[in-house]
Design a protein around this motif. Sequence first.
Motif, PDB file in Angstrom:
ATOM      1  N   ALA A 128     -30.079  -9.282  17.605  1.00  0.00           N
ATOM      2  CA  ALA A 128     -29.185  -9.558  16.471  1.00  0.00           C
ATOM      3  C   ALA A 128     -29.320  -8.488  15.398  1.00  0.00           C
ATOM      4  O   ALA A 128     -28.325  -8.073  14.778  1.00  0.00           O
ATOM      5  N   HIS A 129     -30.545  -8.033  15.172  1.00  0.00           N
ATOM      6  CA  HIS A 129     -30.781  -6.984  14.180  1.00  0.00           C
ATOM      7  C   HIS A 129     -30.066  -5.700  14.595  1.00  0.00           C
ATOM      8  O   HIS A 129     -29.397  -5.050  13.768  1.00  0.00           O
ATOM      9  N   MET A 130     -30.183  -5.326  15.865  1.00  0.00           N
ATOM     10  CA  MET A 130     -29.514  -4.111  16.346  1.00  0.00           C
ATOM     11  C   MET A 130     -27.993  -4.221  16.198  1.00  0.00           C
ATOM     12  O   MET A 130     -27.319  -3.290  15.740  1.00  0.00           O
ATOM     13  N   VAL A 131     -27.460  -5.367  16.567  1.00  0.00           N
ATOM     14  CA  VAL A 131     -26.013  -5.579  16.477  1.00  0.00           C
ATOM     15  C   VAL A 131     -25.548  -5.501  15.027  1.00  0.00           C
ATOM     16  O   VAL A 131     -24.489  -4.942  14.720  1.00  0.00           O
ATOM     17  N   SER A 132     -26.346  -6.048  14.114  1.00  0.00           N
ATOM     18  CA  SER A 132     -25.970  -6.030  12.698  1.00  0.00           C
ATOM     19  C   SER A 132     -25.876  -4.612  12.152  1.00  0.00           C
ATOM     20  O   SER A 132     -25.179  -4.363  11.160  1.00  0.00           O
ATOM     21  N   LEU A 133     -26.568  -3.678  12.806  1.00  0.00           N
ATOM     22  CA  LEU A 133     -26.536  -2.276  12.378  1.00  0.00           C
ATOM     23  C   LEU A 133     -25.487  -1.460  13.122  1.00  0.00           C
ATOM     24  O   LEU A 133     -25.370  -0.254  12.912  1.00  0.00           O
ATOM     25  N   GLY A 134     -24.751  -2.121  14.018  1.00  0.00           N
ATOM     26  CA  GLY A 134     -23.658  -1.442  14.706  1.00  0.00           C
ATOM     27  C   GLY A 134     -23.978  -0.945  16.100  1.00  0.00           C
ATOM     28  O   GLY A 134     -23.136  -0.310  16.739  1.00  0.00           O
ATOM     29  N   TYR A 135     -25.153  -1.227  16.607  1.00  0.00           N
ATOM     30  CA  TYR A 135     -25.525  -0.782  17.956  1.00  0.00           C
ATOM     31  C   TYR A 135     -24.954  -1.746  18.992  1.00  0.00           C
ATOM     32  O   TYR A 135     -24.997  -2.974  18.812  1.00  0.00           O
ATOM     33  N   THR A 136     -24.432  -1.213  20.080  1.00  0.00           N
ATOM     34  CA  THR A 136     -23.759  -2.066  21.067  1.00  0.00           C
ATOM     35  C   THR A 136     -24.252  -1.852  22.498  1.00  0.00           C
ATOM     36  O   THR A 136     -24.043  -2.711  23.349  1.00  0.00           O
ATOM     37  N   ARG A 137     -24.892  -0.715  22.765  1.00  0.00           N
ATOM     38  CA  ARG A 137     -25.429  -0.474  24.117  1.00  0.00           C
ATOM     39  C   ARG A 137     -26.953  -0.521  24.009  1.00  0.00           C
ATOM     40  O   ARG A 137     -27.616   0.500  23.830  1.00  0.00           O
ATOM     41  N   ILE A 138     -27.462  -1.728  24.094  1.00  0.00           N
ATOM     42  CA  ILE A 138     -28.866  -2.013  23.779  1.00  0.00           C
ATOM     43  C   ILE A 138     -29.662  -2.160  25.074  1.00  0.00           C
ATOM     44  O   ILE A 138     -29.441  -3.090  25.855  1.00  0.00           O
ATOM     45  N   ALA A 139     -30.585  -1.240  25.284  1.00  0.00           N
ATOM     46  CA  ALA A 139     -31.427  -1.288  26.482  1.00  0.00           C
ATOM     47  C   ALA A 139     -32.592  -2.250  26.262  1.00  0.00           C
ATOM     48  O   ALA A 139     -33.031  -2.477  25.133  1.00  0.00           O
ATOM     49  N   ALA A 140     -33.096  -2.790  27.359  1.00  0.00           N
ATOM     50  CA  ALA A 140     -34.258  -3.688  27.312  1.00  0.00           C
ATOM     51  C   ALA A 140     -35.365  -3.113  28.180  1.00  0.00           C
ATOM     52  O   ALA A 140     -35.129  -2.718  29.326  1.00  0.00           O
ATOM     53  N   LEU A 141     -36.581  -3.086  27.640  1.00  0.00           N
ATOM     54  CA  LEU A 141     -37.747  -2.596  28.373  1.00  0.00           C
ATOM     55  C   LEU A 141     -38.751  -3.731  28.553  1.00  0.00           C
ATOM     56  O   LEU A 141     -39.159  -4.350  27.574  1.00  0.00           O
ATOM     57  N   GLY A 142     -39.146  -3.984  29.816  1.00  0.00           N
ATOM     58  CA  GLY A 142     -40.176  -4.996  30.071  1.00  0.00           C
ATOM     59  C   GLY A 142     -39.720  -6.166  30.908  1.00  0.00           C
ATOM     60  O   GLY A 142     -40.455  -7.142  31.053  1.00  0.00           O
ATOM     61  N   ALA A 143     -38.521  -6.083  31.487  1.00  0.00           N
ATOM     62  CA  ALA A 143     -37.998  -7.208  32.276  1.00  0.00           C
ATOM     63  C   ALA A 143     -38.806  -7.405  33.559  1.00  0.00           C
ATOM     64  O   ALA A 143     -39.473  -6.493  34.048  1.00  0.00           O
ATOM     65  N   ASP A 144     -38.732  -8.614  34.088  1.00  0.00           N
ATOM     66  CA  ASP A 144     -39.332  -8.924  35.378  1.00  0.00           C
ATOM     67  C   ASP A 144     -38.415  -9.911  36.081  1.00  0.00           C
ATOM     68  O   ASP A 144     -38.121 -10.983  35.542  1.00  0.00           O
ATOM     69  N   HIS A 145     -37.960  -9.548  37.269  1.00  0.00           N
ATOM     70  CA  HIS A 145     -37.019 -10.399  37.990  1.00  0.00           C
ATOM     71  C   HIS A 145     -37.666 -11.072  39.198  1.00  0.00           C
ATOM     72  O   HIS A 145     -36.975 -11.622  40.046  1.00  0.00           O
ATOM     73  N   SER A 146     -38.998 -11.030  39.269  1.00  0.00           N
ATOM     74  CA  SER A 146     -39.688 -11.589  40.436  1.00  0.00           C
ATOM     75  C   SER A 146     -39.728 -13.114  40.435  1.00  0.00           C
ATOM     76  O   SER A 146     -39.888 -13.743  41.478  1.00  0.00           O
TER      77      SER A 146
END
Length: 344
Positions: free
Chosen positions: A167-185
Amino acid sequence: MSTMHDVARRAGVSLKTVSRVVNGEPSVSDHTRKKVTTAIAELDFRPNSVARQLRTGRTDLIGLALPHLSQPYFSALAEAIMREAERHELTVLIELTGGEAEAELAMAREHGPYLGGLLMYPVGLSDGQARSLAATVPTVFMSERAYDAPVDRVAMANREGVRAQVAHMVSLGYTRIAALGADHSGQPEHAAAHLRMEGYRAGLRDAGLPYLPELVHEVSTTDWNRQEGAAGVRRLIERGIRFDAVVAFADGLALGALHAVQEAGLRVPADVAVAGFDDTDDARYSYPSLTSVAPGTAQIAREALVLLGDRMNGAATQDAGRLIVADFELTVRESTLGGMAGWG
């Protein structure tokens, strides 16, 4: 072999009272002392002299079992617990388990008879093993994983914290937000990663942004370190994937991301904004300083010791586990606001 816990149950008194009788302390009534000595005789309880030295003659020794201290959060948690334990006049024995179930069980098996209680961040334990451990020594977990066992637990607001990052990133105008640390196992020992991923996706939905798998970097271990964070950003850059912000599921990952972004000649936050999770000292003093979710580490330590005190004193029922979720706060710094961060 009988333990002090067995003696306390047989005599109907607290562990502290048994300790006072065993160590000849005067502050015990004759009636209570007789109940304890009778239980000791009936159970053939024989205090281990080495263990008594280790306990310095008290039952105020508690165990703290953590996977490792290389991740900044765990070292910060250990320090917070040590400080809080001192307030309760408790001594802490720290063991590193590497996240292995056998090492986590060994903490209770080898030291349980001499511990007043145990605080643990479990990783490898199964539900059955957690139930067995809780029956051996009063235990409180500081864990994101929910166990089907009567163990008290203090947890972070994982979903809510990452949702606030997005939400903080979006409030600053960022729209292509990467995520680091996911686990799909789907492995239960990666519960923190699963919960934080849920928060990431919820944040995108809140903003009406699509979930793009190519923006998600998976980490197959629970060791969220700088190397993994840098590797995730480098992968995005090498593949030509466009991104303007990074939310990392731990400060270690975020610090690695900061390095890789700047290594590529990109500016933070003008080209790429970065935020972490844990709000460690490294976040405050990185360059630029890192926006991060403070998960309430001091509160986690405080609440865990209150719950453990209840267990040690027999004030909590063994057939029900309690859950406390700590408060969190998004601490905004230069990595998302740039020079404006200094103006609040």
